[in-house]
Enzyme design. Structure first.
Site, PDB file in Angstrom:
ATOM      1  N   TYR A  34      53.563  42.499  35.106  1.00  0.00           N
ATOM      2  CA  TYR A  34      53.771  43.620  34.190  1.00  0.00           C
ATOM      3  C   TYR A  34      55.177  43.527  33.624  1.00  0.00           C
ATOM      4  O   TYR A  34      56.137  43.337  34.369  1.00  0.00           O
ATOM      5  CB  TYR A  34      53.588  44.939  34.938  1.00  0.00           C
ATOM      6  CG  TYR A  34      53.835  46.175  34.095  1.00  0.00           C
ATOM      7  CD1 TYR A  34      52.944  46.523  33.069  1.00  0.00           C
ATOM      8  CD2 TYR A  34      54.940  46.992  34.324  1.00  0.00           C
ATOM      9  CE1 TYR A  34      53.164  47.665  32.310  1.00  0.00           C
ATOM     10  CE2 TYR A  34      55.156  48.143  33.564  1.00  0.00           C
ATOM     11  CZ  TYR A  34      54.269  48.468  32.550  1.00  0.00           C
ATOM     12  OH  TYR A  34      54.493  49.600  31.798  1.00  0.00           O
ATOM     13  N   ASP A  41      61.996  38.068  34.273  1.00  0.00           N
ATOM     14  CA  ASP A  41      61.939  39.529  34.243  1.00  0.00           C
ATOM     15  C   ASP A  41      62.300  40.065  35.623  1.00  0.00           C
ATOM     16  O   ASP A  41      61.461  40.138  36.515  1.00  0.00           O
ATOM     17  CB  ASP A  41      60.547  39.994  33.808  1.00  0.00           C
ATOM     18  CG  ASP A  41      60.463  41.519  33.745  1.00  0.00           C
ATOM     19  OD1 ASP A  41      61.451  42.191  34.113  1.00  0.00           O
ATOM     20  OD2 ASP A  41      59.404  42.037  33.328  1.00  0.00           O
ATOM     21  N   LYS A  68      65.516  49.483  36.282  1.00  0.00           N
ATOM     22  CA  LYS A  68      65.409  50.130  37.589  1.00  0.00           C
ATOM     23  C   LYS A  68      66.759  50.260  38.323  1.00  0.00           C
ATOM     24  O   LYS A  68      67.532  51.155  37.997  1.00  0.00           O
ATOM     25  CB  LYS A  68      64.340  49.435  38.422  1.00  0.00           C
ATOM     26  CG  LYS A  68      62.975  49.576  37.690  1.00  0.00           C
ATOM     27  CD  LYS A  68      61.752  49.150  38.437  1.00  0.00           C
ATOM     28  CE  LYS A  68      60.511  49.561  37.658  1.00  0.00           C
ATOM     29  NZ  LYS A  68      59.634  48.508  37.250  1.00  0.00           N
TER      30      LYS A  68
HETATM   31  C1  PLP Z   1      59.042  48.416  35.769  1.00  0.00           C
HETATM   32  C2  PLP Z   1      58.990  47.106  35.139  1.00  0.00           C
HETATM   33  C3  PLP Z   1      59.116  46.954  33.750  1.00  0.00           C
HETATM   34  C4  PLP Z   1      59.151  48.114  32.804  1.00  0.00           C
HETATM   35  O1  PLP Z   1      60.267  48.923  32.980  1.00  0.00           O
HETATM   36  P1  PLP Z   1      60.226  50.439  32.445  1.00  0.00           P
HETATM   37  O2  PLP Z   1      61.596  50.938  32.695  1.00  0.00           O
HETATM   38  O3  PLP Z   1      59.158  51.136  33.208  1.00  0.00           O
HETATM   39  O4  PLP Z   1      59.913  50.369  30.981  1.00  0.00           O
HETATM   40  C5  PLP Z   1      59.180  45.673  33.239  1.00  0.00           C
HETATM   41  N1  PLP Z   1      59.108  44.598  34.051  1.00  0.00           N
HETATM   42  C6  PLP Z   1      58.969  44.710  35.385  1.00  0.00           C
HETATM   43  C7  PLP Z   1      58.918  43.485  36.225  1.00  0.00           C
HETATM   44  C8  PLP Z   1      58.898  45.969  35.973  1.00  0.00           C
HETATM   45  O5  PLP Z   1      58.711  46.060  37.296  1.00  0.00           O
END
Ligand code: PLP
Length: 432
Positions: free
Chosen positions: A144, A239, A267
């Site tokens: 994701y 990511d 995060k």
């Molecule tokens: C949470 C997450 C996102 C998206 O971040 P948001 O702040 O919710 O938009 C993208 N990549 C990874 C790996 C994530 O865990």
């Protein structure tokens, strides 16, 4: 537990907010319950609207690595708040956080702040397309990367929990530029790159897949990522929105020795405030407006209050021994849960990287999304509901990781294990 107040608040919310929530996984749909409304949090604990207390393993989905209401973070936020909430002009705080990120994550030479992980991945992909002059991107099934159009193809997390492959509203003409390949499958990656490498702008991947539960990267997969990206001039985007500052100070790229061209953060970097960031090699970051032609902007980007929360959080993480201690607590939890399952006669495949944990209710190994989906979701639902009833707050989906914070002491860990022993033990012989 009595959740009358939460239930009332939920029914009011549903009248004015789609599904009663501002992000789908919060609704607890996949485990067939209603969400708890949270009143407050402290350290390792959450308190719901009815006053029930829970040991929290969601940590606001990752950010709260030093626990809720950490005094250093609260103090930093309060002191900056007094200067104003937002100026839409540069402040010293943005440079300070950028310098910390660059020092802690060696592959990042320059960094741009945004407001969420979604923005970070979306912007990194635009940059990769801009510098390579190519259109197609590769991602992996069950990973994701936020909810932007091109990345919502075979995504994990909430999309996986709801059991839908993508989303209506995302045109075919956009999705056709995204190739989604199986995670941890170097053969397929190499073959697809052999055919299409020259037209692939970037490969975006989760270095530890935390949005399909928890799947570790295989060494041969990481080698293939490195080789094909170099061979075809394709940018490698790591990511680390979830893993950055979570699994180590330098993120998963430190743990697994990955050298990405671009890195996405989110995060933890905001310490509980809405922050995302993307950074990497100077030769690419220089191409972003106003320095270069690739446009990306944000009214509230680099917000001073958010920067202050991030800086204060990172300062705690930079203290010697921080990750070693967190590692010990997390290992204690993993072992305890594995033992609890074993003595209940329930097969699990559990894994951990730093303070991120996952436990599937099936026989391992679980190396990709297909295998993750073999987990027995009936057992998961019983486990989730049982734990919540006993005061342990887990993510309401099999396809999410659990997060341990520095505020979790042995006491909380041992209580959690004891409750897991009860919950899993009770399932035995009842056809689970
Ligand atoms: C949470 C997450 C996102 C998206 O971040 P948001 O702040 O919710 O938009 C993208 N990549 C990874 C790996 C994530 O865990």
């Amino acid at each position: 537990m009595n959740t009358e107040k939460s239930n009332e608040l939920f029914s009011s919310a549903r009248k004015v907010i789609p599904g009663g929530v501002n992000s789908p996984v919060r609704a607890c749909k996949s485990v067939g319950t209603d969400p708890l409304f949270i009143d407050k949090a402290d350290g390792a604990y959450l308190y719901d609207a009815d006053g029930n207390r829970y040991i929290d393993y969601v940590g606001s989905w990752g950010p709260m690595i030093i626990g809720h209401r950490h005094p250093a973070v609260l103090e930093a936020v309060q002191s900056v708040m007094k200067r104003g909430l937002s100026f839409g002009a540069p402040t010293d705080l943005e440079t300070e956080l950028a310098e910390m990120v660059i020092k802690d994550v060696p592959s990042i030479e320059m960094v741009r702040m945004v407001n969420s992980g979604t923005e970070a991945t979306m912007s990194a992909i635009r940059l990769a397309r801009g510098v390579t002059n190519r259109g197609t991107i590769i991602k992996f099934d069950g990973c994701y990367h936020g909810h932007s159009d091109s990345l919502l193809v075979d995504a994990g997390s909430g999309v996986a929990s709801l059991g839908i492959p993508g989303s209506p509203g995302v045109p075919q003409s956009i999705v056709m530029h995204t190739l989604s390949l199986p995670y941890n499958d170097p053969g397929t990656l190499v073959e697809v790159m052999r055919m299409h490498g020259e037209s692939i702008a970037c490969i975006i991947f989760e270095p530890v897949a935390g949005n399909m539960g928890l799947v570790k990267p295989l060494p041969e997969f990481l080698t293939a990522l490195k080789e094909v990206s170099q061979k075809y001039g394709t940018l490698l985007i790591c990511d680390e929105v979830m893993t950055g500052f979570r699994v180590a100070l330098g993120g998963a790229q430190e743990v697994f020795d990955i050298e990405p061209d671009l890195t996405c953060l989110g995060k933890v970097i905001g310490g509980g405030m809405p922050v995302g960031a993307y950074g990497g090699k100077k030769k690419y970051m220089n191409k972003i407006a106003p320095e270069g032609p690739v446009y990306q902007a944000g009214t509230l980007s680099g917000n001073p209050v958010a920067m202050a929360a991030g800086i204060a959080t990172l300062k705690e993480l930079e203290k010697p021994g921080f990750y070693e201690n967190l590692d010990k607590t997390s290992e204690r939890l993993l072992k305890g849960l594995e033992n609890a399952a074993a003595s209940a006669g329930i097969k699990v495949a559990a894994a951990r990287v730093g303070s991120m944990l996952g436990m599937y209710f099936c026989e391992g190994p679980v190396n990709d999304f297909m295998q993750a989906k073999k987990s027995n979701l009936n057992i998961f639902t019983k486990y989730y509901t049982g734990m919540r009833e006993m005061g342990v707050y887990l993510a309401p989906s099999q396809f999410e990781a659990a997060f341990v914070s520095a505020a979790h002491a042995e006491r909380e860990i041992d209580e959690t294990i004891a409750m897991a022993e009860k919950v899993l033990g009770n399932m035995y012989g009842r056809g689970a």
